[in-house]
Design a protein around this motif. Structure first.
Motif, PDB file in Angstrom:
ATOM      1  N   LYS A 164       0.768  -1.336   0.154  1.00 51.30           N
ATOM      2  CA  LYS A 164       0.058   0.143   0.067  1.00 51.30           C
ATOM      3  C   LYS A 164       0.872   1.032  -0.021  1.00 51.30           C
ATOM      4  O   LYS A 164       1.624   1.406   1.073  1.00 51.30           O
ATOM      5  CB  LYS A 164      -0.965   0.029   1.234  1.00 51.30           C
ATOM      6  N   PRO A 165       0.775   2.300  -0.899  1.00 52.46           N
ATOM      7  CA  PRO A 165       1.533   3.346  -1.247  1.00 52.46           C
ATOM      8  C   PRO A 165       1.202   4.369  -0.189  1.00 52.46           C
ATOM      9  O   PRO A 165       0.038   4.519   0.490  1.00 52.46           O
ATOM     10  CB  PRO A 165       1.449   3.771  -2.479  1.00 52.46           C
ATOM     11  N   ARG A 166       2.005   5.318   0.185  1.00 48.13           N
ATOM     12  CA  ARG A 166       1.734   6.376   0.952  1.00 48.13           C
ATOM     13  C   ARG A 166       1.843   7.521  -0.015  1.00 48.13           C
ATOM     14  O   ARG A 166       2.359   7.828  -1.109  1.00 48.13           O
ATOM     15  CB  ARG A 166       3.100   6.885   1.909  1.00 48.13           C
ATOM     16  N   TYR A 167       0.324   8.281   0.265  1.00 49.29           N
ATOM     17  CA  TYR A 167       0.053   9.284  -0.630  1.00 49.29           C
ATOM     18  C   TYR A 167       0.182  10.936  -0.050  1.00 49.29           C
ATOM     19  O   TYR A 167       0.002  10.895   1.217  1.00 49.29           O
ATOM     20  CB  TYR A 167      -1.560   9.279  -1.136  1.00 49.29           C
ATOM     21  N   TYR A 168       0.630  11.775  -0.920  1.00 46.91           N
ATOM     22  CA  TYR A 168       0.789  13.017  -0.414  1.00 46.91           C
ATOM     23  C   TYR A 168      -0.149  14.094  -1.602  1.00 46.91           C
ATOM     24  O   TYR A 168      -0.060  13.712  -2.582  1.00 46.91           O
ATOM     25  CB  TYR A 168       1.885  13.496  -0.271  1.00 46.91           C
ATOM     26  N   TRP A 169      -0.656  15.353  -1.111  1.00 47.23           N
ATOM     27  CA  TRP A 169      -1.132  16.091  -1.821  1.00 47.23           C
ATOM     28  C   TRP A 169      -0.382  17.492  -1.571  1.00 47.23           C
ATOM     29  O   TRP A 169      -0.361  17.823  -0.109  1.00 47.23           O
ATOM     30  CB  TRP A 169      -2.512  16.350  -1.681  1.00 47.23           C
ATOM     31  N   GLN A 170      -0.066  18.273  -2.474  1.00 48.36           N
ATOM     32  CA  GLN A 170       0.306  19.695  -2.169  1.00 48.36           C
ATOM     33  C   GLN A 170       0.137  20.817  -3.459  1.00 48.36           C
ATOM     34  O   GLN A 170      -0.128  20.241  -4.459  1.00 48.36           O
ATOM     35  CB  GLN A 170       2.021  19.740  -2.320  1.00 48.36           C
ATOM     36  N   LYS A 171       0.018  21.936  -3.037  1.00 43.73           N
ATOM     37  CA  LYS A 171      -0.445  22.939  -4.302  1.00 43.73           C
ATOM     38  C   LYS A 171       1.043  23.584  -4.621  1.00 43.73           C
ATOM     39  O   LYS A 171       1.723  24.104  -3.426  1.00 43.73           O
ATOM     40  CB  LYS A 171      -1.318  23.763  -3.669  1.00 43.73           C
ATOM     41  N   GLU A 172       1.184  23.922  -5.796  1.00 46.14           N
ATOM     42  CA  GLU A 172       2.583  24.617  -6.291  1.00 46.14           C
ATOM     43  C   GLU A 172       2.426  26.145  -5.575  1.00 46.14           C
ATOM     44  O   GLU A 172       1.320  26.645  -5.862  1.00 46.14           O
ATOM     45  CB  GLU A 172       2.510  24.543  -7.770  1.00 46.14           C
ATOM     46  N   GLY A 173       3.444  26.593  -4.908  1.00 47.31           N
ATOM     47  CA  GLY A 173       3.315  27.952  -4.586  1.00 47.31           C
ATOM     48  C   GLY A 173       3.039  27.859  -2.840  1.00 47.31           C
ATOM     49  O   GLY A 173       3.521  28.824  -2.433  1.00 47.31           O
ATOM     50  N   ASP A 174       2.425  26.755  -2.519  1.00 49.64           N
ATOM     51  CA  ASP A 174       1.972  26.848  -1.171  1.00 49.64           C
ATOM     52  C   ASP A 174       3.120  25.717  -0.437  1.00 49.64           C
ATOM     53  O   ASP A 174       3.541  24.876  -0.881  1.00 49.64           O
ATOM     54  CB  ASP A 174       0.756  26.245  -0.753  1.00 49.64           C
ATOM     55  N   ASP A 175       3.228  26.010   1.007  1.00 46.39           N
ATOM     56  CA  ASP A 175       4.211  25.276   1.792  1.00 46.39           C
ATOM     57  C   ASP A 175       3.552  24.035   2.607  1.00 46.39           C
ATOM     58  O   ASP A 175       4.094  23.416   3.355  1.00 46.39           O
ATOM     59  CB  ASP A 175       5.019  26.115   2.797  1.00 46.39           C
ATOM     60  N   TRP A 176       2.189  23.705   2.313  1.00 46.37           N
ATOM     61  CA  TRP A 176       1.591  22.536   3.025  1.00 46.37           C
ATOM     62  C   TRP A 176       1.403  21.433   2.217  1.00 46.37           C
ATOM     63  O   TRP A 176       1.687  21.280   0.943  1.00 46.37           O
ATOM     64  CB  TRP A 176       0.173  23.117   3.307  1.00 46.37           C
ATOM     65  N   ILE A 177       1.509  20.141   3.026  1.00 46.73           N
ATOM     66  CA  ILE A 177       1.447  18.969   2.451  1.00 46.73           C
ATOM     67  C   ILE A 177       0.391  17.959   3.120  1.00 46.73           C
ATOM     68  O   ILE A 177       0.557  17.967   4.324  1.00 46.73           O
ATOM     69  CB  ILE A 177       3.012  18.100   2.603  1.00 46.73           C
ATOM     70  N   LEU A 178      -0.469  17.634   2.402  1.00 52.84           N
ATOM     71  CA  LEU A 178      -1.316  16.747   2.954  1.00 52.84           C
ATOM     72  C   LEU A 178      -1.365  15.177   2.776  1.00 52.84           C
ATOM     73  O   LEU A 178      -1.168  14.747   1.676  1.00 52.84           O
ATOM     74  CB  LEU A 178      -2.701  16.957   2.416  1.00 52.84           C
ATOM     75  N   PRO A 179      -0.957  14.657   3.883  1.00 52.52           N
ATOM     76  CA  PRO A 179      -0.591  13.124   3.967  1.00 52.52           C
ATOM     77  C   PRO A 179      -1.737  12.374   3.462  1.00 52.52           C
ATOM     78  O   PRO A 179      -2.459  11.560   4.674  1.00 52.52           O
ATOM     79  CB  PRO A 179       0.230  12.841   5.346  1.00 52.52           C
ATOM     80  N   SER A 180      -2.256  12.520   2.636  1.00 55.32           N
ATOM     81  CA  SER A 180      -3.754  11.579   2.419  1.00 55.32           C
ATOM     82  C   SER A 180      -4.062  11.201   0.965  1.00 55.32           C
ATOM     83  O   SER A 180      -3.312  12.135   0.162  1.00 55.32           O
ATOM     84  CB  SER A 180      -4.814  12.256   2.950  1.00 55.32           C
ATOM     85  N   SER A 181      -4.689  10.435   0.434  1.00 57.69           N
ATOM     86  CA  SER A 181      -5.154  10.009  -0.996  1.00 57.69           C
ATOM     87  C   SER A 181      -6.074  10.967  -1.364  1.00 57.69           C
ATOM     88  O   SER A 181      -6.247  10.900  -2.620  1.00 57.69           O
ATOM     89  CB  SER A 181      -5.411   8.505  -1.233  1.00 57.69           C
ATOM     90  N   LYS A 182      -6.883  11.518  -0.423  1.00 61.22           N
ATOM     91  CA  LYS A 182      -8.117  12.411  -0.711  1.00 61.22           C
ATOM     92  C   LYS A 182      -7.789  13.898  -0.570  1.00 61.22           C
ATOM     93  O   LYS A 182      -7.116  14.412   0.644  1.00 61.22           O
ATOM     94  CB  LYS A 182      -9.230  11.978   0.031  1.00 61.22           C
ATOM     95  N   LEU A 183      -8.243  14.746  -1.413  1.00 60.88           N
ATOM     96  CA  LEU A 183      -7.981  16.090  -1.318  1.00 60.88           C
ATOM     97  C   LEU A 183      -9.259  16.733  -1.512  1.00 60.88           C
ATOM     98  O   LEU A 183      -9.973  16.589  -2.479  1.00 60.88           O
ATOM     99  CB  LEU A 183      -7.180  16.763  -2.522  1.00 60.88           C
ATOM    100  N   THR A 184      -9.738  17.480  -0.424  1.00 57.84           N
ATOM    101  CA  THR A 184     -11.136  18.302  -0.391  1.00 57.84           C
ATOM    102  C   THR A 184     -10.968  19.729  -0.426  1.00 57.84           C
ATOM    103  O   THR A 184     -10.223  20.264   0.413  1.00 57.84           O
ATOM    104  CB  THR A 184     -11.899  17.754   0.811  1.00 57.84           C
ATOM    105  N   LEU A 185     -11.443  20.421  -1.326  1.00 57.14           N
ATOM    106  CA  LEU A 185     -11.636  21.821  -1.646  1.00 57.14           C
ATOM    107  C   LEU A 185     -12.918  22.466  -1.480  1.00 57.14           C
ATOM    108  O   LEU A 185     -13.835  22.046  -2.356  1.00 57.14           O
ATOM    109  CB  LEU A 185     -10.648  22.149  -2.761  1.00 57.14           C
ATOM    110  N   LYS A 186     -13.232  23.045  -0.553  1.00 55.43           N
ATOM    111  CA  LYS A 186     -14.577  23.649  -0.289  1.00 55.43           C
ATOM    112  C   LYS A 186     -14.609  25.025  -0.762  1.00 55.43           C
ATOM    113  O   LYS A 186     -13.800  25.881  -0.728  1.00 55.43           O
ATOM    114  CB  LYS A 186     -14.875  23.637   1.435  1.00 55.43           C
ATOM    115  N   LYS A 187     -15.892  25.138  -1.340  1.00 54.95           N
ATOM    116  CA  LYS A 187     -16.203  26.760  -1.735  1.00 54.95           C
ATOM    117  C   LYS A 187     -15.016  27.299  -2.666  1.00 54.95           C
ATOM    118  O   LYS A 187     -14.442  28.179  -2.224  1.00 54.95           O
ATOM    119  CB  LYS A 187     -16.527  27.553  -0.702  1.00 54.95           C
TER     120      LYS A 187
END
Length: 297
Positions: A164-187
């Protein structure tokens, strides 16, 4: 990465010489070359009467491995001195085995005619897939995603892997890293747009990693519905539905015409007996007192 160490698995069968199989002792990476070797503990025995077998989970049994066989087209079997060698130039996940060496000699029967089975682990990772929540998992998200301001976006990435892999999400230009396979963006707002990257890493092999970048564009709230990705998907679905409807109607009209043509080609029943003249004096005529020879029809 070349495998230099081998596992020696042997089973002593009474007075018979022992068949030994050698192979990798550590997991191998998909795409590497793997070498297996069969040999006797007593070199006086003829190795030419030995063959490799592989246990197939689909057939739930042992099957011989022959060079040139269509099932094992990427395997090479050759005799080298007093050993039989099986080479897999490009190993894949379905080549994990287990394998064993089996003697063809008539004077040796199971289980004395085979070695202990040997299996090895193949580490792999497939391509990374990104899907959007609320849509079928078979519909992969395109490289560019267009949404209207105020919409919610939920994306999930996944990849087939030996572990089972380890998943990460990140946005270019931002310094946050989300250690999850799911990314939720509200509004979603204009500031929410940008490049979002999902990364998958193998927990045991650092060199096995995949990443996928999705560009999200936020449209104004009053933007036409068909400019968004959802709108385009809807249009595509409508186009497919209309095409199928036209095809069904066309086939129905065609079949109806064929049936009608077949019916019109059938003429009236050809009863030759109706065309034969009937005379009053003939046997086929009705009883009559007159004896003329003129036909009635």
């Amino acid at each position: 990465m070349k495998i230099l160490l081998f596992a020696v698995v042997a089973l002593i069968h009474g007075s018979y010489a022992t068949l030994v199989i050698k192979g990798p002792t550590e997991p191998v990476l998909e795409g590497e070359s793997v070498r297996l070797e069969c040999l006797y503990s007593d070199s006086e025995h003829n190795i030419s009467q030995v063959h490799f077998e592989m246990f197939t989970r689909y057939m739930r049994g042992w099957r011989p491995v022959w060079e040139g066989s269509w099932c094992y087209y990427s395997m090479e079997v050759e005799q080298v001195d007093n050993s039989l060698v099986l080479v897999i130039p490009y190993v894949r996940k379905y080549f994990e085995g287990p394998y064993r060496c089996v003697s063809n000699s008539d004077n040796v029967t199971a289980p004395d005619n085979s070695s202990q089975p040997l299996a090895f682990k193949v580490h792999y990772m497939g391509d990374l897939s990104v899907t959007r929540e609320g849509y079928t998992s078979y519909l992969d998200v395109s490289q560019e995603l267009k949404v209207r301001a105020g919409d919610d976006v939920v994306m999930k990435c996944s990849a087939s892997s030996s572990e089972k892999p380890r998943y990460y999400w990140q946005k270019e230009g931002d310094d946050w890293i989300l250690p999850s396979s799911k990314l939720t963006l509200k509004k979603m707002s204009t500031m929410s747009g940008g490049q979002y990257t999902c990364m998958a890493e193998h927990p045991s092999v650092e060199s096995l990693s995949k990443k996928r970048t999705i560009s999200i564009t936020v449209l104004p709230e009053d933007a036409p519905w068909y400019e968004s990705t959802n709108g385009r998907l809807t249009l595509m679905g409508l186009a497919v539905a209309v095409a199928l409807l036209v095809l069904i109607l066309s086939m129905s009209v065609f079949l109806c015409r064929r049936v009608k043509q077949a019916q019109t080609r059938k003429g009236p029943i050809d009863d030759r007996s109706q065309k034969k003249p009937i005379y009053k004096a003939s046997v086929e005529s009705l009883p009559s007192t007159s004896g003329d020879k003129q036909p009635l029809v």
